[in-house]
Design a protein around this motif. Structure first.
Motif, PDB file in Angstrom:
ATOM      1  N   CYS A 279       0.863  -1.174   0.000  1.00 29.75           N
ATOM      2  CA  CYS A 279       0.000   0.000   0.000  1.00 29.75           C
ATOM      3  C   CYS A 279       0.906   1.232   0.000  1.00 29.75           C
ATOM      4  CB  CYS A 279      -0.890   0.000   1.239  1.00 29.75           C
ATOM      5  SG  CYS A 279      -1.934   1.473   1.335  1.00 29.75           S
TER       6      CYS A 279
ATOM      7  N   ASP B  41       0.658   3.791   1.696  1.00 28.32           N
ATOM      8  CA  ASP B  41       0.752   4.299   3.067  1.00 28.32           C
ATOM      9  C   ASP B  41       2.221   4.325   3.518  1.00 28.32           C
ATOM     10  OD1 ASP B  41       0.719   4.263   5.989  1.00 28.32           O
ATOM     11  OD2 ASP B  41      -1.435   3.896   5.804  1.00 28.32           O
TER      12      ASP B  41
ATOM     13  N   GLY C 257      -4.016   1.136  -1.083  1.00 27.92           N
ATOM     14  CA  GLY C 257      -4.751  -0.106  -0.900  1.00 27.92           C
ATOM     15  C   GLY C 257      -4.094  -1.309  -1.561  1.00 27.92           C
TER      16      GLY C 257
ATOM     17  N   HIS D   5      -2.389  -4.106   4.744  1.00 25.59           N
ATOM     18  CA  HIS D   5      -1.981  -3.838   6.130  1.00 25.59           C
ATOM     19  C   HIS D   5      -3.163  -3.603   7.051  1.00 25.59           C
ATOM     20  CE1 HIS D   5      -2.529   0.647   5.901  1.00 25.59           C
ATOM     21  NE2 HIS D   5      -2.500   0.336   4.632  1.00 25.59           N
TER      22      HIS D   5
ATOM     23  N   CYS E 282      -6.095   0.312   6.829  1.00 26.29           N
ATOM     24  CA  CYS E 282      -5.856   0.892   5.501  1.00 26.29           C
ATOM     25  C   CYS E 282      -6.966   1.874   5.141  1.00 26.29           C
ATOM     26  CB  CYS E 282      -5.785  -0.224   4.462  1.00 26.29           C
ATOM     27  SG  CYS E 282      -5.363   0.406   2.836  1.00 26.29           S
ATOM     28  N   ALA E 283      -6.595   3.136   4.960  1.00 29.00           N
ATOM     29  CA  ALA E 283      -7.577   4.185   4.640  1.00 29.00           C
ATOM     30  C   ALA E 283      -8.280   3.890   3.318  1.00 29.00           C
ATOM     31  CB  ALA E 283      -6.882   5.540   4.573  1.00 29.00           C
TER      32      ALA E 283
HETATM   33 ZN   LIG Z   1      -3.329   1.241   3.010  1.00 33.40          ZN
END
Ligand SMILES: [Zn+2]
Length: 498
Positions: free
Chosen positions: A155, A157, A182, A223, A234-235
């Motif tokens: 991801c 992130d 994602g 994650h 995960c947003a």
């Molecule tokens: Zn994520």
């Protein structure tokens, strides 16, 4: 000034960013007790983490000190001395000269210092290779396992940015990394990369000859957070771990189907799905069965392996872990994949045991910054030098249109981290190019400028409030040199940085 003069205090709290509520931590285990853990690697990696992140964390306290001096006589000299001592470089005079008239532009200074600190760490990475090593042995190892290239999509992130060098302990050189929000990588782009790799095997015999019976391995890393599952997951998947895992698996399967349907003659790839707990860096591996199918419900936990192997002294770690992996797979009622896959996964798990020990030893078993604490956004193509956790939010893209969703997530994160406190969002725009191709540099520079313009249009209100600054860089991957700066908006009149 050489890059090794980067000021190096250990990361501390008090950067002005939000501090989190204390959490119940797992029992502390002293480092070096586990027979499979490599303590010398851990010591080397923590020194690097402290040096680089310490340099970024020193920026805000230093600017606070400068701000307190601004009415002093001889302000410019005093400020430069302070910055030299605390950050290891000097500020452009133009950012200080007229401060007595209009006041200090702390936001602009903050972005400039962030960019300069990044530029120095990037140069240090390419010139000195602080995390390099083990490339040839790794390539030989994966070929023994039946693979010629490992392509990992974590991801985007920032809490996964260290997945290659730290979490999995792989050499960053031979491993391809492309981050997407994602872990939802672009299947067409991956197909293109796959074709390119196979062509290189035919024409250049790299990484190995096309007649070798090896495969391309695509890995996706999703994650989650066990301590704060509803806030720090995960947003891109609304903190839903099952959804994150299923979506990543779906993308992996689509890539394999794409290869099989587009290219006949038995062309195929291997797949692997990994989950990462961003609180403590322990992984879980969804090992494929003998038919290559991965089960979301079933995984092999590195944390459990850590406990199970605590007393496993006097044996060969990879063999011990491979036996454990086979046993776990069979206990789950699943068939065991080829030996090469088991061996490769065992290598990943072995590396992760050292990382679990690393977090226990140096971060008290759980990171203090469970949430986002990135220092800047990195967008474009490149950024091999970013191998540290929570330093950079990545958005890999060629044009703003195709990566808009990833960029929006990044800007949203930084609206909370920086803009809410009055500081601009620093965005590094970077395109790597092949210097052997005529005109490649000019095209890379043009892509930087195009992306910069599109970014400024998309986030026009931030630009109007002086809450977005950009640094434009290009890098020749063939020359393997440091990246060159083209433009920096934090300098008045967008002058050259150096
Ligand atoms: Zn994520």
């Amino acid at each position: 000034m050489p890059a090794d003069n980067i000021a190096a205090p250990a990361p501390t709290s008090g950067t002005g960013r939000k501090t989190e509520m204390p959490l119940v931590r797992p029992p502390a285990v002293r480092g070096g007790e586990h027979p499979f853990v490599c303590s010398s690697d851990n010591n080397r990696l923590i020194a690097y983490e402290h040096r680089v992140k310490g340099a970024f964390h020193a920026i805000e306290p230093c600017l606070r000190d400068i701000s307190a001096l601004r009415h002093d006589a001889d302000f410019v000299n005093k400020a430069q001395r302070l910055v030299r001592e605390q950050l290891g470089f000097e500020l452009p005079e133009a950012l200080l000269d007229d401060s007595w008239i209009e006041g200090l532009d702390i936001g602009r200074l903050h972005s400039w210092c962030t960019f300069e600190t990044y530029r120095r760490m990037s140069e240090d990475f390419y010139v000195k290779g602080p995390l390099a090593g083990g490339e040839d042995a790794f390539q030989a190892f994966i070929e023994e396992c039946g693979f010629h290239l490992i392509d990992v999509t974590p991801c985007a992130d920032g809490r996964l940015a260290h997945v290659i060098s730290y979490v999995l302990r792989l050499p960053y050189g031979p491993v391809r990394r492309r981050s997407y929000a994602g872990a939802l990588f672009d299947v067409e782009d991956s197909l293109e990369k796959w074709v390119k790799t196979e062509l290189q095997r035919h024409h250049e015999l790299t990484p190995n000859a096309a007649d070798q019976p090896t495969r391309y391995l695509k890995v996706a890393v999703y994650h989650f957070s066990t301590a704060r599952p509803d806030q720090e997951g995960c947003a891109a998947h609304g903190n839903d771990t099952a959804k994150a895992a299923a979506a990543a698996r779906e993308r992996l399967n689509a890539f394999r189907e794409g290869v099989e349907n587009t290219y006949c003659c038995g062309a195929s790839i291997d797949l692997l799905l990994i989950g990462l707990d961003t609180d403590n860096d322990s992984i879980r591996v969804h090992l494929p069965d003998a038919e290559g199918r991965m089960d979301i419900e079933h995984s092999i936990s590195a944390s459990e392996l850590f406990e199970a192997s605590l007393q496993a002294r006097g044996c060969e770690p990879l063999e011990w872990i491979a036996e454990y992996v086979r046993g776990e797979q069979q206990r789950g009622g699943r068939s065991v994949p080829a030996d090469g896959m088991v061996r490769f996964v065992s290598r990943l798990l072995l590396g992760n045991l050292s990382q679990i020990d690393y977090v226990r030893r140096f971060h008290n078993g759980m990171y203090g910054d469970l949430g986002h604490q990135e220092s800047f956004i990195g967008t474009g193509i490149g950024f091999e030098e970013i191998q540290l956790r929570n330093l950079t939010y990545f958005a890999y893209l060629k044009t703003v249109e195709e990566g808009a969703a990833d960029l929006d997530v990044g800007i949203r994160i930084f609206s909370g981290l920086n803009v809410a406190r009055g500081l601009p969002v620093p965005v590094v725009i970077r395109f790597d190019y092949h210097g052997s191709v005529p005109g490649a540099r000019e095209r890379a520079e043009e892509r930087c400028r195009r992306l910069d313009r599109a970014l400024r249009e998309r986030f026009a209100s931030l630009v109007a409030d002086c809450k977005l600054h950009t640094l434009l860089m290009v890098r020749d991957v063939v020359a393997d040199s440091a990246a060159d700066t083209i433009e920096c908006s934090a300098l008045p009149q967008r002058a050259e940085m150096h």
